[in-house]
Design a protein around this motif. Structure first.
Motif, PDB file in Angstrom:
ATOM      1  N   SER A   1       0.668  -1.332  -0.284  1.00 49.82           N
ATOM      2  CA  SER A   1       0.037  -0.018  -0.015  1.00 49.82           C
ATOM      3  C   SER A   1       1.152   1.253   0.078  1.00 49.82           C
ATOM      4  O   SER A   1       0.580   2.380  -0.882  1.00 49.82           O
ATOM      5  N   ARG A   2       1.971   1.037   0.248  1.00 52.53           N
ATOM      6  CA  ARG A   2       2.986   2.366   0.326  1.00 52.53           C
ATOM      7  C   ARG A   2       3.723   1.668  -0.300  1.00 52.53           C
ATOM      8  O   ARG A   2       5.278   3.394  -0.703  1.00 52.53           O
ATOM      9  N   GLY A   3       3.584   1.780  -1.421  1.00 55.99           N
ATOM     10  CA  GLY A   3       4.609   1.234  -2.468  1.00 55.99           C
ATOM     11  C   GLY A   3       6.239   0.490  -2.836  1.00 55.99           C
ATOM     12  O   GLY A   3       6.488   0.461  -3.353  1.00 55.99           O
ATOM     13  N   ALA A   4       5.578  -0.679  -1.367  1.00 51.01           N
ATOM     14  CA  ALA A   4       7.060  -1.686  -1.804  1.00 51.01           C
ATOM     15  C   ALA A   4       6.393  -2.696  -3.299  1.00 51.01           C
ATOM     16  O   ALA A   4       5.512  -2.511  -3.374  1.00 51.01           O
ATOM     17  N   SER A   5       7.893  -3.234  -4.141  1.00 52.39           N
ATOM     18  CA  SER A   5       7.141  -3.659  -4.632  1.00 52.39           C
ATOM     19  C   SER A   5       8.596  -4.383  -5.128  1.00 52.39           C
ATOM     20  O   SER A   5       9.878  -3.283  -5.468  1.00 52.39           O
ATOM     21  N   PRO A   6       9.015  -5.709  -4.887  1.00 49.98           N
ATOM     22  CA  PRO A   6       7.464  -6.567  -5.536  1.00 49.98           C
ATOM     23  C   PRO A   6       7.767  -7.005  -3.556  1.00 49.98           C
ATOM     24  O   PRO A   6       8.675  -6.408  -2.907  1.00 49.98           O
ATOM     25  N   VAL A   7       6.637  -7.434  -3.249  1.00 51.76           N
ATOM     26  CA  VAL A   7       6.218  -8.005  -1.955  1.00 51.76           C
ATOM     27  C   VAL A   7       6.137  -9.511  -1.532  1.00 51.76           C
ATOM     28  O   VAL A   7       5.550 -10.259  -2.303  1.00 51.76           O
ATOM     29  N   HIS A   8       6.936  -9.852  -0.858  1.00 54.03           N
ATOM     30  CA  HIS A   8       6.950 -11.637  -0.483  1.00 54.03           C
ATOM     31  C   HIS A   8       5.990 -11.966   0.509  1.00 54.03           C
ATOM     32  O   HIS A   8       6.697 -11.667   1.983  1.00 54.03           O
ATOM     33  N   LEU A   9       5.308 -13.078   1.025  1.00 53.02           N
ATOM     34  CA  LEU A   9       4.517 -13.562   1.900  1.00 53.02           C
ATOM     35  C   LEU A   9       5.168 -14.289   2.888  1.00 53.02           C
ATOM     36  O   LEU A   9       4.671 -15.239   1.652  1.00 53.02           O
ATOM     37  N   VAL A  10       5.550 -15.371   3.372  1.00 47.80           N
ATOM     38  CA  VAL A  10       6.389 -16.254   4.127  1.00 47.80           C
ATOM     39  C   VAL A  10       5.021 -16.669   5.184  1.00 47.80           C
ATOM     40  O   VAL A  10       5.562 -16.029   5.954  1.00 47.80           O
ATOM     41  N   GLU A  11       4.573 -17.637   5.040  1.00 47.79           N
ATOM     42  CA  GLU A  11       3.584 -18.397   6.537  1.00 47.79           C
ATOM     43  C   GLU A  11       3.778 -19.893   5.807  1.00 47.79           C
ATOM     44  O   GLU A  11       3.652 -20.716   5.326  1.00 47.79           O
ATOM     45  N   MET A  12       4.313 -20.693   6.902  1.00 49.51           N
ATOM     46  CA  MET A  12       3.527 -21.899   7.122  1.00 49.51           C
ATOM     47  C   MET A  12       2.357 -22.726   6.952  1.00 49.51           C
ATOM     48  O   MET A  12       2.368 -24.061   6.688  1.00 49.51           O
ATOM     49  N   ASP A  13       1.235 -22.121   7.907  1.00 54.19           N
ATOM     50  CA  ASP A  13       0.377 -22.428   7.883  1.00 54.19           C
ATOM     51  C   ASP A  13      -0.486 -22.392   6.706  1.00 54.19           C
ATOM     52  O   ASP A  13      -1.029 -21.640   6.151  1.00 54.19           O
ATOM     53  N   GLY A  14      -0.611 -23.908   5.723  1.00 54.31           N
ATOM     54  CA  GLY A  14      -0.900 -23.972   4.794  1.00 54.31           C
ATOM     55  C   GLY A  14      -2.646 -23.864   4.908  1.00 54.31           C
ATOM     56  O   GLY A  14      -3.433 -22.989   3.723  1.00 54.31           O
ATOM     57  N   GLY A  15      -3.352 -23.487   6.067  1.00 56.75           N
ATOM     58  CA  GLY A  15      -4.907 -23.355   6.496  1.00 56.75           C
ATOM     59  C   GLY A  15      -5.052 -21.759   6.131  1.00 56.75           C
ATOM     60  O   GLY A  15      -6.334 -21.109   5.546  1.00 56.75           O
ATOM     61  N   LYS A  16      -3.624 -21.341   5.715  1.00 59.36           N
ATOM     62  CA  LYS A  16      -4.239 -19.718   5.752  1.00 59.36           C
ATOM     63  C   LYS A  16      -4.292 -19.253   4.183  1.00 59.36           C
ATOM     64  O   LYS A  16      -4.345 -17.917   4.593  1.00 59.36           O
ATOM     65  N   ARG A  17      -3.981 -19.821   3.642  1.00 61.54           N
ATOM     66  CA  ARG A  17      -3.500 -19.499   2.272  1.00 61.54           C
ATOM     67  C   ARG A  17      -4.851 -18.749   1.513  1.00 61.54           C
ATOM     68  O   ARG A  17      -4.402 -17.730   1.098  1.00 61.54           O
ATOM     69  N   SER A  18      -5.985 -19.448   1.716  1.00 55.72           N
ATOM     70  CA  SER A  18      -6.343 -18.410   0.792  1.00 55.72           C
ATOM     71  C   SER A  18      -7.501 -17.555   1.266  1.00 55.72           C
ATOM     72  O   SER A  18      -7.627 -16.777   0.931  1.00 55.72           O
ATOM     73  N   THR A  19      -7.414 -17.252   2.930  1.00 51.18           N
ATOM     74  CA  THR A  19      -7.312 -16.331   3.673  1.00 51.18           C
ATOM     75  C   THR A  19      -6.607 -14.906   2.729  1.00 51.18           C
ATOM     76  O   THR A  19      -6.966 -14.034   2.588  1.00 51.18           O
ATOM     77  N   ILE A  20      -4.961 -15.271   2.804  1.00 53.34           N
ATOM     78  CA  ILE A  20      -3.929 -14.457   2.034  1.00 53.34           C
ATOM     79  C   ILE A  20      -4.402 -13.750   0.408  1.00 53.34           C
ATOM     80  O   ILE A  20      -3.606 -12.983   0.248  1.00 53.34           O
TER      81      ILE A  20
END
Length: 184
Positions: free
Chosen positions: A59-78
């Protein structure tokens, strides 16, 4: 949860199921105020949970943005939370401690918000330094409970402590990558 600033200010982000501790609005606003202009800087959000901090960075202009999350159950929400982001944003479902040694990019900013009960959080910073995951002069920022303050040294490999801010029972600690690029 809402985005606090930038292009997507005011957008509502959904909290995924499972254990999550979203970054407080005040702390996020302060973090991005300290970072100032992050336009076109690469941003890595470790332990991303809902993706909130990474979305805030985009939102503040960063690019690229990479997200790392171990819990695959959060994938669809993210993925739903990041669906409106127009700049490059990518989710990796992975264990952070396995992701860092294999990272394909050197980032300008790495933000880590590990679960407070996690043991040996220092290993995250050690991997960032050892595997040169940060650009020279890049920032590594860790959010951790105040009880662990004495366990964080001023120097971790090539990472040098430059700032620390307290928010209630938690702290943000800032390290700068001090290794130099070698001229050919």
């Amino acid at each position: 949860m809402r985005i606090t600033g930038g292009l997507y200010r005011g957008r509502v982000i959904t909290c995924p199921p499972g254990v999550i501790r979203p970054a407080m609005d005040r702390m996020r606003e302060s973090l991005f105020s300290i970072l100032q202009d992050i336009s076109n800087q690469s941003f890595l959000d470790l332990f991303s949970g809902s993706g909130l901090v990474g979305i805030e960075a985009a939102s503040r202009g960063a690019s690229p943005v990479h997200l790392v999350e171990m819990d695959g159950g959060k994938r669809s929400t993210i993925l739903r939370n990041t669906s409106f982001v127009e700049s490059e944003i990518k989710l990796f479902i992975a264990n952070v401690l396995r992701f860092l040694p294999q990272a394909k990019l050197q980032y300008d900013i790495i933000y880590a918000d590990p679960p407070f009960p996690m043991k040996n959080k220092l290993a995250i910073a050690e991997l960032v330094a050892k595997h040169q995951v940060l650009q020279p002069e890049g920032l590594f920022i860790i959010h951790y409970p105040a009880e662990e303050q004495k366990s964080w040294p001023e120097q971790i490999g090539s990472l040098s402590w430059i700032d620390e801010r307290k928010y209630g029972r938690s702290l943000l600690r800032f390290y700068k990558e001090t290794r130099q690029e070698h001229a050919n």
